[in-house]
Design a protein around this motif. Structure first.
Motif, short mmCIF file in Angstrom:
data_model
loop_
_atom_site.label_atom_id
_atom_site.label_comp_id
_atom_site.label_asym_id
_atom_site.label_seq_id
_atom_site.Cartn_x
_atom_site.Cartn_y
_atom_site.Cartn_z
N PHE A 8 0.85 -1.23 0.00
CA PHE A 8 0.00 0.00 0.00
C PHE A 8 0.87 1.26 0.00
O PHE A 8 1.89 1.32 0.72
CB PHE A 8 -0.94 0.02 1.21
CG PHE A 8 -1.86 -1.16 1.25
CD1 PHE A 8 -3.03 -1.17 0.51
CD2 PHE A 8 -1.54 -2.29 2.02
CE1 PHE A 8 -3.89 -2.27 0.56
CE2 PHE A 8 -2.39 -3.38 2.07
CZ PHE A 8 -3.56 -3.38 1.34
N ASP A 12 -3.39 5.24 4.91
CA ASP A 12 -4.81 5.44 4.68
C ASP A 12 -5.33 4.49 3.61
O ASP A 12 -6.48 3.99 3.70
CB ASP A 12 -5.09 6.88 4.27
CG ASP A 12 -5.12 7.82 5.47
OD1 ASP A 12 -5.45 7.35 6.57
OD2 ASP A 12 -4.80 9.02 5.31
N ASP A 13 -4.51 4.22 2.57
CA ASP A 13 -4.92 3.27 1.53
C ASP A 13 -5.11 1.88 2.13
O ASP A 13 -6.06 1.15 1.79
CB ASP A 13 -3.87 3.20 0.42
CG ASP A 13 -3.82 4.47 -0.42
OD1 ASP A 13 -4.82 5.25 -0.33
OD2 ASP A 13 -2.82 4.69 -1.10
N TYR A 17 -8.62 -0.42 2.55
CA TYR A 17 -8.70 -1.81 2.13
C TYR A 17 -9.21 -2.67 3.29
O TYR A 17 -10.10 -3.50 3.13
CB TYR A 17 -7.31 -2.28 1.67
CG TYR A 17 -7.27 -3.71 1.23
CD1 TYR A 17 -7.72 -4.09 -0.05
CD2 TYR A 17 -6.78 -4.71 2.08
CE1 TYR A 17 -7.69 -5.43 -0.45
CE2 TYR A 17 -6.75 -6.04 1.69
CZ TYR A 17 -7.21 -6.39 0.42
OH TYR A 17 -7.18 -7.72 0.02
#
Length: 340
Positions: A8, A12-13, A17
């Motif tokens: 990632f 935050d990504d 997920y």
């Protein structure tokens, strides 16, 4: 093939997920929690950076705690509002001791209680105003108080109703007393005594108070008439009045005029000294009296002068006889003849 923390671009990504998959500490098939070492960690995947808001992570202990705090806070606010509303409406002092539970609950309770308390104050003040107005309206119509059932169970509302009623009764009573006092005053000045009948004693007293004041002023007017008349009369003359009381007041005023004594004295002394009649301006209204007593004094002066002349004449004649019977006249420097 599963994902790894390093797959990632940003934390935050990775959280997006994790949340989209519905993962948790007990459901982490990709082994993101614990850095893929096969150990279930704390429900925080890939170890969050320092200061990160952990409540964003679905199913994390922090999110669960946050959700519980929000529930407690809302529950506390909901419970505090009616308590505050009731305490203020019953006009009790603010008291949040009933708040029991978590800190979040207590904070919410305080917020709700304060909101309710403010609303309760507004509500009771509005109803007290209404009760006061209703009491006033009743007091304008009658003397006996009849408190509505809606107000008897609340001390503040009951008192507001009573205060309004009593105020109206007092105003009505005072207005009636004022009217009777004015009537008594008018009757007193006319010397007509007609107190009200079949009324409470306080109304009779109000009439009497006005009547006595009117009588007092009427008396003063007759006393003043008598006082002023004293400046024009050589001796008291009974006025033509059809009321012995008025006559007595008139005479009282006449006899109270002591200025006349000073006028008489000054006028008499002026005449007695043989001075010309000259009435001071302050005594003009007593001209008749001043002239009369001046003349009395002047008469005494003339009598004294005549007596002196008579005595002087006898002495001159005696001297003439003693000197052989001769006498004559010589002129005085003032032009008058003098016996020699």
């Amino acid at each position: 093939m599963g994902s790894d923390c390093k797959d990632f671009a940003t934390y935050d990504d990775m959280i997006a997920y994790w949340n989209s998959k519905g993962y948790s500490a007990t459901y982490d098939p990709e082994n993101l929690d614990g850095w893929g070492n096969g150990q279930v960690d704390d429900g925080i995947p890939c170890e969050a950076p320092y200061g990160y808001d952990l409540t964003k992570i679905n199913n994390s202990p922090q999110q669960k705690a946050h959700i519980q705090e929000e529930k407690d806070n809302a529950s506390g606010e909901k419970a505090g509002y009616p308590d505050g509303l009731n305490d203020a409406y019953q006009e009790k002092p603010s008291d949040m001791s009933k708040a029991k539970g978590s800190e979040a609950y207590k904070v919410g309770y305080a917020v709700g209680y304060n909101k309710g308390y403010e609303e309760g104050k507004k509500k009771i003040e509005s109803e007290k105003t209404k009760a006061n107005n209703e009491g006033f309206a009743l007091g304008e119509k009658q003397d006996k108080i009849e408190i509505p059932a809606a107000y008897t169970s609340h001390a503040g509302l009951k008192k507001s109703f009573e205060d309004g009623f009593n105020k109206a009764v007092t105003e009505r009573v005072e207005e009636k007393k004022k009217q009777l006092k004015e009537l008594g005053y008018s009757d007193g000045k006319k010397d007509v005594n007609s107190p009200p009948e079949d009324v409470e004693a306080m109304y009779v007293e109000a009439y009497k108070e006005g009547y006595n004041k009117g009588q007092s002023e009427l008396k003063k007017s007759y006393i003043k008439q008598g006082y002023e008349a004293a400046f024009t009369m050589l001796k008291y003359q009974e006025p033509k009045l059809n009321n012995d009381k008025f006559t007595a007041w008139y005479k009282e005023g006449f006899e109270s005029n002591k200025v006349i004594d000073q006028i008489k004295k000054e006028a008499y002394e002026l005449g007695k000294e043989g001075e010309d009649l000259n009435i001071p301006s302050k005594y003009k209204k007593a001209e008749t009296i001043f002239k009369h007593h001046y003349q009395l004094g002047y008469k005494e002066y003339k009598d004294k002068q005549n007596k002196l002349k008579a005595t002087g004449g006898i002495g001159a004649a005696a001297l003439a006889l003693a000197g052989g019977g001769w006498y004559g006249f010589r002129k005085k420097r003032n032009g008058k003849k003098e016996i020699i």
